[in-house]
Design an enzyme around this catalytic site. Structure first.
Site, PDB file in Angstrom:
ATOM      1  N   ASP A  16       0.813  -1.217   0.000  1.00 16.05           N
ATOM      2  CA  ASP A  16       0.000   0.000   0.000  1.00 16.05           C
ATOM      3  C   ASP A  16       0.845   1.265   0.000  1.00 16.05           C
ATOM      4  OD1 ASP A  16      -2.579   1.459   0.409  1.00 16.05           O
ATOM      5  OD2 ASP A  16      -1.632   1.988   2.309  1.00 16.05           O
ATOM      6  N   MET A  41      -7.030   6.538   3.719  1.00 21.74           N
ATOM      7  CA  MET A  41      -7.199   7.664   2.805  1.00 21.74           C
ATOM      8  C   MET A  41      -6.058   7.805   1.801  1.00 21.74           C
ATOM      9  SD  MET A  41     -10.066   9.004   3.499  1.00 21.74           S
ATOM     10  CE  MET A  41      -9.868  10.461   2.469  1.00 21.74           C
ATOM     11  N   ARG A  42      -5.034   6.946   1.909  1.00 19.53           N
ATOM     12  CA  ARG A  42      -3.895   7.099   1.006  1.00 19.53           C
ATOM     13  C   ARG A  42      -4.306   6.910  -0.451  1.00 19.53           C
ATOM     14  NH1 ARG A  42      -0.431   3.945   3.429  1.00 19.53           N
ATOM     15  NH2 ARG A  42       0.674   5.582   4.531  1.00 19.53           N
ATOM     16  N   ALA A  43      -5.271   6.026  -0.698  1.00 18.29           N
ATOM     17  CA  ALA A  43      -5.709   5.783  -2.068  1.00 18.29           C
ATOM     18  C   ALA A  43      -6.307   7.044  -2.690  1.00 18.29           C
ATOM     19  CB  ALA A  43      -6.730   4.648  -2.091  1.00 18.29           C
TER      20      ALA A  43
END
Length: 659
Positions: A194, A275-277
């Site tokens: 991720d 929330m990284r996506a």
């Protein structure tokens, strides 16, 4: 030195080229992970990337590549005067080898100056060298987890902090992180996967014309690299100019609230965690717009960004390959740009209308000659001409297995299974040497008794190379877990085979989490087969296990001898990796007393070689022969009934006895 293979000359890697370019346009995206089979030009295109990037200005003489326009550069060599000289140089491509140490990555105490001048001076590592450039890690899935953590943290924070060996340093470390890997050699942990901004899957082209083009270009390059590079010089310059224009434009690209909502809806529909996506998809869409000369992010930019930023972030099981549901992507983004109704599917369901039936997951075949017994009532009769039945059964839900380890203390690759002396872990002592983390206290203690003989009267400590002591650390190692699985008729009952496959799949999941290498030997009929040579890819082991048929005689001796052969080969290939042999059987060896004696001799051979073994006893029912326990004695192995492989089941049994 021959010219680098041109970036624009690589054929059939459009997604990979786009991902690499977008991360150079906007390094905040967070790097690229390239997954693909061997021989797909992964390393070639990454090494070619640096040659098409615009050159950068750096402060002359600064070891940390500071930007002359930066009013407050984070460099231990600073501060610099306002009129400090600048120089222009090409962007660096720094390669991080798989066997690199933490000292080499972060930097450490400059030992030569510490010993000769008594000064505690910092020697920069690879992160400092890669600042404002590209840091390339080939086979990143084989890199130690703690090093991957260091790289990804530095890439996310844009700086590296070193607190060790009396050195306290912080320096800028903003770079494009590129990792390549072959999934057959093992996967990255999901939480590390991720942290890469983008991921792409590459494969060799299937179109014969494209394959011919690849071969012709490669042969032309090998024959005359300079002439081949000159052919693509104009394309390379045009690419450099376009990247430079996109870098200048990216700050001016508008990302509207409507587009941000579109990105949020897409990430929510893909069920990504955190929330990284959303952030990476937004940054990638902006970079894609800048790359195509647009000043506003469009649906086309969001679609391109999602295909690169979301596949490895969707919620998935440990053995599932990363991927993105294209139909879901079309549903979320297709409202503004509806697609025409699809054409009716041709008869037969094939893409080419040929009418070929959909292939099944496996073919059930028959082996050997009949055992002369009736098959269990729950096993479908798939007997072939030989009369011997064969069946396949799916595994049930996995569980957390009990931890099985190799005895003693090893010195293998860092992992999470057995005790070992490793480069990381808790410090348990020191030893003489010059390789490894310096143990300052023990080094001083070793030198202290010799100061008078060396003529020291005052001042700094007089050290010699023989005084150096490095820390000895104890941690955990990864192992080779070789499964030797009985797939004979006595195991073919559906309930038993489901239990067996569930137990092995649970142990495979445990091996994946502990960074082990795995292999699979099966025996049935009259022979034993190496179903999966030792590999880091537990995904492939799981898929081979899923289609494993059962039926026929039980050539136990052949299975054990094949396991011994595999272990002998692996001992030569990877001598530091200690094996754990897991024999899954009910212990029966058909074909008479001679076969039983051969099985005992094979077990004795493994025991004599001091192979740590585990026998998972699959015998069930009211009347038991106890043959697996006898086999465990001959192997000098641990004997575990299959019902006790589960850690929860074992805990429950202990609690029941205590009550």
């Amino acid at each position: 030195m021959p010219q680098q293979y041109p970036f624009s000359a690589v054929v059939g890697s459009d997604d990979m080229a786009l991902a690499l370019i977008l991360t150079t346009v906007s390094p905040d995206i967070g790097g690229v992970l390239v997954r693909g089979e061997k021989g797909t030009a992964k390393s070639t295109i990454v090494r070619a990337l640096a040659s098409v990037l615009p050159p950068i200005d750096v402060v002359a003489g600064d070891r940390f590549s500071s930007d002359p326009r930066d009013p407050a550069p984070l460099s231990p060599d600073g501060p610099f005067p306002a009129d400090a000289a600048a120089e222009t140089r090409a962007v660096r491509l720094v390669e991080l080898p798989v066997g690199a140490t933490e000292d080499r990555v972060l930097g450490s105490l400059h030992l030569e100056r510490a010993l000769s001048e008594g000064k505690a001076e910092y020697e920069p590592g690879l992160l400092a060298k890669a600042h404002r450039g590209i840091l390339y890690v080939d086979e990143v899935n084989l890199l130690h987890d703690h090093l991957v953590d260091l790289l990804l943290d530095a890439a996310a924070m844009g700086r590296s902090t070193v607190e060790r060996d009396g050195v306290s340093v912080e320096h800028a470390a903003r770079f494009v992180l590129v990792g390549t890997m072959n999934p057959e050699e093992g996967e990255l942990r999901p939480q590390l996967l991720d942290r890469f901004g983008l991921t792409v899957e590459v494969a060799a082209p299937r179109d014969p014309a494209l394959r011919v083009d690849v071969v012709r270009r490669r042969m032309a390059y090998d024959a005359d690299p300079d002439a081949f590079a000159a052919t693509y010089a104009d394309s390379e310059r045009a690419l450099t100019d376009r990247i430079q224009a996109a870098q200048a434009r990216v700050a001016d690209v508008e990302l509207t609230d409507e587009t941000l909502l579109q990105i949020a809806e897409l990430c929510a529909a893909c069920e990504v965690d955190g929330m990284r996506a959303d952030i990476v998809t937004a940054r990638t869409a902006v970079a894609h717009a800048a790359w195509h000369g647009r000043t506003t992010v469009s649906t086309e930019d969001v679609r391109a960004a999602a295909r690169l930023a979301l596949p490895h972030r969707r919620r998935r099981n440990p053995f599932d390959a990363p991927g993105l549901d294209e139909e879901l992507l079309d549903r979320v983004l297709g409202e503004d740009d509806p697609e025409p109704d699809p054409e009716p599917e041709p008869p037969g369901g094939g893409d080419d209308g040929g009418g070929d039936p959909t292939p099944t997951d496996h073919d059930e075949t028959s082996y050997g000659e009949s055992m002369g017994t009736r098959p269990p009532h729950d096993v479908p009769d798939t007997a072939g001409a030989s009369g011997e039945q064969s069946t396949t059964v799916s595994a049930g839900a996995t569980y957390r297995p009990k931890l099985f380890t190799v005895r003693g203390t090893g010195a293998g690759e860092a992992g999470k299974r057995s005790r070992a002396v490793t480069d990381n872990g808790r410090r348990i002592g020191s030893r003489a040497g010059q390789r490894g983390p310096l143990h300052l206290t023990e080094t001083v203690r070793a030198a202290a008794p010799h100061q008078l003989a060396r003529g020291r009267t005052s001042g700094r400590l007089l050290l010699r190379s023989q005084d150096l002591r490095v820390a000895t650390r104890e941690g955990q190692e990864s192992n080779l877990v070789l499964f030797c699985v009985d797939a004979s008729g006595s195991m073919a009952a559906r309930k038993r085979m489901e239990q067996v496959k569930t137990a092995i799949l649970s142990l495979l999941l445990d091996a994946y989490q502990r960074r082990d290498k795995v292999g699979l030997v099966t025996f049935r009929g009259s022979t034993a087969d190496l179903a999966l040579p030792p590999t880091y890819s537990v995904d492939i082991a799981a898929s081979r296990l899923e289609v494993l048929p059962a039926g026929g005689r039980t050539p136990l001796a052949e299975g054990l001898l094949e396991a011994a052969r595999v272990l002998d080969l692996e001992r030569v290939r990877d001598p530091r990796r200690r094996p754990l042999l897991v024999v899954v059987t009910d212990g029966r060896a058909t074909s008479g007393s001679a076969a039983v004696e051969r099985s005992r001799q094979a077990a004795g051979l493994l025991a004599k070689a001091r192979v740590d073994s585990l026998v998972v006893d699959c015998e069930s029912g009211g009347f038991r022969l106890g043959l697996a326990a006898v086999l465990a004695e001959h192997l000098s192995a641990q004997h575990v009934p299959i019902s006790e492989v589960s850690a929860e089941a074992l805990t429950g049994a202990i609690r029941g006895r205590a009550a």
